[in-house]
Structure formats: C-alpha cells, structure tokens
Design a protein around this motif. Structure first.
Motif, mmCIF file in Angstrom:
data_model
loop_
_atom_site.group_PDB
_atom_site.id
_atom_site.type_symbol
_atom_site.label_atom_id
_atom_site.label_comp_id
_atom_site.label_asym_id
_atom_site.label_seq_id
_atom_site.Cartn_x
_atom_site.Cartn_y
_atom_site.Cartn_z
ATOM 1 N N ALA A 1 34.703 28.501 61.357
ATOM 2 C CA ALA A 1 33.285 28.849 61.431
ATOM 3 C C ALA A 1 32.608 28.206 62.630
ATOM 4 O O ALA A 1 31.751 28.816 63.275
ATOM 5 C CB ALA A 1 32.585 28.419 60.142
ATOM 6 N N ILE A 2 32.981 26.977 62.959
ATOM 7 C CA ILE A 2 32.343 26.261 64.063
ATOM 8 C C ILE A 2 32.786 26.811 65.412
ATOM 9 O O ILE A 2 31.970 27.011 66.315
ATOM 10 C CB ILE A 2 32.668 24.758 63.977
ATOM 11 C CG1 ILE A 2 31.968 24.138 62.760
ATOM 12 C CG2 ILE A 2 32.268 24.033 65.255
ATOM 13 C CD1 ILE A 2 32.392 22.719 62.479
ATOM 14 N N LEU A 3 34.088 27.064 65.559
ATOM 15 C CA LEU A 3 34.641 27.455 66.856
ATOM 16 C C LEU A 3 34.667 28.965 67.071
ATOM 17 O O LEU A 3 34.786 29.425 68.209
ATOM 18 C CB LEU A 3 36.066 26.904 66.996
ATOM 19 C CG LEU A 3 36.245 25.390 66.908
ATOM 20 C CD1 LEU A 3 37.740 25.040 66.943
ATOM 21 C CD2 LEU A 3 35.510 24.678 68.035
ATOM 22 N N ASN A 4 34.602 29.734 65.981
ATOM 23 C CA ASN A 4 34.826 31.183 66.053
ATOM 24 C C ASN A 4 36.107 31.489 66.821
ATOM 25 O O ASN A 4 36.167 32.407 67.646
ATOM 26 C CB ASN A 4 33.652 31.918 66.695
ATOM 27 C CG ASN A 4 33.733 33.425 66.493
ATOM 28 O OD1 ASN A 4 34.206 33.891 65.455
ATOM 29 N ND2 ASN A 4 33.321 34.202 67.481
ATOM 30 N N THR A 5 37.116 30.716 66.531
ATOM 31 C CA THR A 5 38.423 30.794 67.180
ATOM 32 C C THR A 5 39.440 30.279 66.166
ATOM 33 O O THR A 5 39.129 29.327 65.437
ATOM 34 C CB THR A 5 38.445 29.898 68.441
ATOM 35 O OG1 THR A 5 37.479 30.375 69.372
ATOM 36 C CG2 THR A 5 39.808 29.882 69.108
ATOM 37 N N GLY B 1 29.229 21.103 76.442
ATOM 38 C CA GLY B 1 30.011 20.112 75.715
ATOM 39 C C GLY B 1 30.218 20.462 74.262
ATOM 40 O O GLY B 1 30.893 19.739 73.527
ATOM 41 N N LEU B 2 29.651 21.586 73.817
ATOM 42 C CA LEU B 2 29.770 22.044 72.436
ATOM 43 C C LEU B 2 30.358 23.449 72.419
ATOM 44 O O LEU B 2 30.339 24.146 73.440
ATOM 45 C CB LEU B 2 28.396 22.073 71.767
ATOM 46 C CG LEU B 2 27.699 20.739 71.534
ATOM 47 C CD1 LEU B 2 26.275 20.977 71.046
ATOM 48 C CD2 LEU B 2 28.466 19.889 70.532
ATOM 49 N N PRO B 3 30.846 23.914 71.268
ATOM 50 C CA PRO B 3 31.203 25.335 71.148
ATOM 51 C C PRO B 3 29.943 26.196 71.279
ATOM 52 O O PRO B 3 28.849 25.682 71.507
ATOM 53 C CB PRO B 3 31.807 25.429 69.733
ATOM 54 C CG PRO B 3 32.075 24.035 69.301
ATOM 55 C CD PRO B 3 31.095 23.162 70.027
ATOM 56 N N VAL C 1 31.690 18.055 68.121
ATOM 57 C CA VAL C 1 30.994 18.411 66.883
ATOM 58 C C VAL C 1 31.142 17.296 65.847
ATOM 59 O O VAL C 1 30.177 16.925 65.158
ATOM 60 C CB VAL C 1 31.532 19.743 66.332
ATOM 61 C CG1 VAL C 1 30.914 20.052 64.973
ATOM 62 C CG2 VAL C 1 31.246 20.881 67.302
ATOM 63 N N MET C 2 32.335 16.734 65.726
ATOM 64 C CA MET C 2 32.570 15.659 64.759
ATOM 65 C C MET C 2 31.683 14.455 65.048
ATOM 66 O O MET C 2 31.116 13.846 64.133
ATOM 67 C CB MET C 2 34.036 15.250 64.787
ATOM 68 C CG MET C 2 34.992 16.259 64.190
ATOM 69 S SD MET C 2 36.719 15.709 64.316
ATOM 70 C CE MET C 2 36.686 14.192 63.351
ATOM 71 N N GLY D 1 42.013 26.082 68.949
ATOM 72 C CA GLY D 1 40.719 25.629 69.426
ATOM 73 C C GLY D 1 40.808 24.362 70.250
ATOM 74 O O GLY D 1 41.763 23.578 70.155
ATOM 75 N N SER D 2 39.805 24.133 71.049
ATOM 76 C CA SER D 2 39.737 22.965 71.914
ATOM 77 C C SER D 2 39.526 21.694 71.098
ATOM 78 O O SER D 2 38.564 21.590 70.325
ATOM 79 C CB SER D 2 38.585 23.121 72.915
ATOM 80 O OG SER D 2 38.231 21.890 73.499
ATOM 81 N N ALA D 3 40.404 20.725 71.283
ATOM 82 C CA ALA D 3 40.235 19.433 70.615
ATOM 83 C C ALA D 3 38.985 18.729 71.132
ATOM 84 O O ALA D 3 38.294 18.036 70.375
ATOM 85 C CB ALA D 3 41.468 18.568 70.840
ATOM 86 N N ARG D 4 38.670 18.911 72.404
ATOM 87 C CA ARG D 4 37.501 18.259 72.990
ATOM 88 C C ARG D 4 36.213 18.782 72.353
ATOM 89 O O ARG D 4 35.316 17.994 72.009
ATOM 90 C CB ARG D 4 37.459 18.506 74.500
ATOM 91 C CG ARG D 4 36.363 17.756 75.235
ATOM 92 C CD ARG D 4 36.385 18.070 76.722
ATOM 93 N NE ARG D 4 35.767 19.363 76.996
ATOM 94 C CZ ARG D 4 34.482 19.520 77.314
ATOM 95 N NH1 ARG D 4 33.678 18.471 77.366
ATOM 96 N NH2 ARG D 4 33.989 20.721 77.574
ATOM 97 N N LEU D 5 36.095 20.090 72.187
ATOM 98 C CA LEU D 5 34.900 20.654 71.577
ATOM 99 C C LEU D 5 34.804 20.271 70.101
ATOM 100 O O LEU D 5 33.716 20.003 69.589
ATOM 101 C CB LEU D 5 34.897 22.172 71.733
ATOM 102 C CG LEU D 5 34.808 22.689 73.173
ATOM 103 C CD1 LEU D 5 34.847 24.222 73.191
ATOM 104 C CD2 LEU D 5 33.553 22.180 73.861
#
Length: 417
Positions: free
Chosen positions: A164-168, A393-395, A181-182, A173-177
């Motif tokens: 839901a957060i990444l839509n991927t 810096g965010l999704p 969020v975390m 998904g990107s660990a950095r993104l």
C-alpha cells in the motif's frame, strides 16, 4: 507584493502547496491547470452511478505527516482528518477466516512486539528485530536485499502494508524509501503511525480550502489550460506556450512545473524522470457498512487488499493492480463485493457501485526508478519542479507531494531574491 510573478503549472497537491507558500511570501501567483478541476490525483466528484461524492482513490496519510499538517493549518482547515485514536490495524485472511489486529503502542519504545495480543499471530518478538536491517539499506538495494520475504510477519503485516505504501511489489521496492517511511512513522511510535483519511472527501479536506485561501488573496486559478511548450534562452525560461503561441515570461518571473512526470519529461529538454509505473484500482459501493466495522481492514487471500468503511459507502483499494486494469468492470465489482461480504461477515445483494482505474497511478518505487527522480532545481534558474515523483526522499505519497511544493516554492523565492 514582491516583484515578478510565480506561474504554477498544475493544481494538484504539489502545485497548490507551492502556490500557498509563494503567496505567503508576497508573490503574485497564477495557477494553471489542464484539467477541468483542481486536485490532480487527489480529486473528488459526484458520481451519478452511485449517487455519492467519492474520491478517485482512498489516499491514506499518517498522523506523523508533518507537511500535511502544515498545509492544512496554513489554509485554515478546522476539521481534523478522520481516523482511530490508536494505531490499530485490523486484518482478515479470507483463505482460512483468521482475523487479527496489530496494536502499536502510542510511545516510541515498541513494547507492543512483546505482547502476544498486539503483534501478528504466529510471530515472536525476535522476528521484528530483522526489520531494523531496512534502516540501513543502500540506494541500490531492494527490500528483499535487506530482509526475508517469507513467514507470518512478512505475509500478515509487512507485505500488505508495504504494498500500500510503495504501490510496488514490496520485495522489489526500494529499501531506502521504505526506511524513510519507517523513520517517520513506526520508529516514532503509534501516535505518529495513526492512519488518517480525508473527511468527508479529499476535495473538502485539502483542495477546496486551498482554492478558497488563494482566491481570497487575489490569486488566479485557471482550469482547462494545458502547457504545450516552453522556450528557453540561456539559463532562463523566456516563453510559455499554452496552445495559442508563445507568451513572454518576465525577467523576474519564476515557473513551478507541478505536472506528471511524463508531461514534465516532454516539456523540459534532457530531463530524466521515472518511466515505470504501477496501477491502482479503487471500487466504491453505495451501502452503509455493518455496525462495528473497523474504519480500515486489510484483506489477504482475495482480490481486494484494503477495505475502507465510510458512513455512506464501502470502498476498496488495490495497489500494484496492473493485472486488473484491463479486467471487466462488472466482474471486478462482483469479485470485490464477494470479498467484502466474507470480510465483514454479512450477506447482501450487490449495491450500486463504481470502479475507478488509474493505469499509471504512481512511479514504481524501485531503486532504479528512485534514481531517475529529479530534484526541484533545473538547468534554468527560473524553473523549478514539484510533484511526488521528484526527489522527495519518500514514495509517491501526499506527504511527498506537499513537501515537493514547499521546496520548489522556497527555491523560487531565493531565485527572485
């Protein structure tokens, strides 16, 4: 008023965020939008098929999203966003009928993982330690490069939430993104992780108040005007063509381009933008939800992924829904309705419904696509970029969109001195 104009191209959240900041700074602002209404992907409309005002999608924000809070405070929205008092996330697995609720404690110390009745069934406190590895991911690493993608914690919490957060697909998904969020939610505790939804609609909670705020200050909002081309000379944008020939950009004017990445890529020479996207499918059913229904319900083992219970309707959201966008709408509605009945434990005829498909809803939040996101600055000193697809810096989130508008406005103010 300060000398020069600020021409904001695009009236989505990013463009409106920039326009509000530039107006506060004392600049004359013009907002141009190609569509018939402002809002971009955060739009609301009355749907005659179900007789209700609906949003194009169920855009979730978190209580810890500071840019969202700043924006709403600036435009004077008194009503709070809707959501629970505590960060409780309910789930149901349609494959076996199991139900559980993850209950994140309010404070920053995550003692909830020590309580069996608060964490994911079938997990131990030790399982959650591995999530710390996500915080140190490199720019080229995926989620799967940092943590395991099997087991109860992954399938019952991490996978559906990150999807839901990444839509991927989360493993790609990107660990950095994900880490970003975390840091802004889970690591700050349950109070920062509270889910929040626009009430009664996205337009009422964000877009309409921003338009009123701007118009009260004499700022022009023009819809139905699409930017066709830009003319440059040296390090400046000198003309904008809206379809009736080039119009001059004053020497003290600045331009904020807050349009989708594909449009920006076509307008700005040599601009690298994300070029891979994922779909989102939403469905709305005109029926009052059963009593005691949670405001959000994660669904495993079905076509639906998240259910949202509003006073007048039940909505479904499916992320990374690339395989659904070409499916028959009536078949989709029936599949979703079957999931809703099983998830909520009731039976009723299919009510009036609407399916909303966004084929290119957000950029794919992978390391490769994240690397293609440009910053707000361009090669032209009076042209700046805004949008959740820029390097926030965010999704692709509402928080990122608003931040991008703030940054573009800040740079534009500096450019005019």
């Amino acid at each position: 008023m300060r000398a020069g104009r600020a021409i904001v191209v695009g009236a989505g959240l990013a463009g409106l965020s920039a326009a509000v900041r530039l107006t506060e700074a004392g600049m004359a602002v013009q907002v141009m939008e190609s569509a018939a209404q402002a809002g971009g992907r955060c739009r609301s409309y009355h749907d005659p098929q179900i007789g209700l005002t609906i949003d194009n999608g169920n855009h979730l924000v978190l209580a810890g999203n500071l840019a969202v809070r700043r924006f709403r405070e600036r435009i004077g929205v008194p009503e709070p966003l809707a959501g629970p008092e505590h960060a409780d996330f309910s789930f149901v697995d349609l494959a076996d009928g199991r139900r559980w609720t993850v209950r994140i404690n309010d404070g920053a110390v995550p003692w909830w993982v020590l309580a069996r009745n608060r964490r994911v069934p079938g997990t131990s406190a030790r399982d959650y330690l591995s999530l710390g590895r996500l915080l140190f991911g490199k720019a080229n690493e995926t989620v799967a490069d940092r943590i395991g993608t099997e087991g109860a914690l992954w399938s019952r919490l991490i996978d559906p939430v990150l999807l839901a957060i990444l839509n991927t697909p989360p493993e790609m998904g990107s660990a950095r993104l994900t880490a970003a969020v975390m840091r802004e939610s889970l690591l700050r505790g349950g109070r920062a992780s509270l889910p929040r939804l626009a009430h009664p609609s996205l337009a009422a909670a964000f877009i309409d108040p921003a338009l009123v705020w701007l118009e009260e200050r004499g700022m022009a909002i023009t819809t139905g005007r699409r930017l066709r081309a830009m003319g440059t000379e040296g390090d400046r944008v000198v003309t904008l063509d809206w379809g009736q020939g080039p119009e001059a950009v004053g020497k003290d004017d600045v331009v904020v381009l807050a349009v989708p990445p594909t449009v920006a890529g076509a307008l700005v020479p040599g601009l690298t933008v994300p070029d891979a996207f994922h779909a989102i499918v939403n469905a709305h059913f005109a029926i009052v939800p059963p009593a005691a229904t949670p405001p959000m319900l994660g669904v495993l083992g079905g076509a639906a992924q998240w259910l949202f219970a509003f006073p007048d309707r039940i909505s479904v959201t499916v992320s990374a829904a690339d395989g659904m966008v070409e499916m028959d709408r009536e078949a989709l509605a029936q599949r979703f309705w079957d999931d809703i009945q099983r998830a909520y434990g009731f039976s009723a005829p299919l009510p009036p419904w609407q399916i909303v498909k966004e084929k290119r809803a957000t950029f794919a939040a992978t390391p490769v696509q994240d690397a293609r996101r440009p910053g707000a600055r361009t090669a032209w000193r009076n042209l700046f970029l805004a949008g959740d697809w820029t390097q926030t810096g965010l999704p692709a989130t509402m928080e990122g969109a608003i931040r991008s508008g703030e940054r573009a406005a800040r740079l534009a103010q500096q450019a005019v001195g």
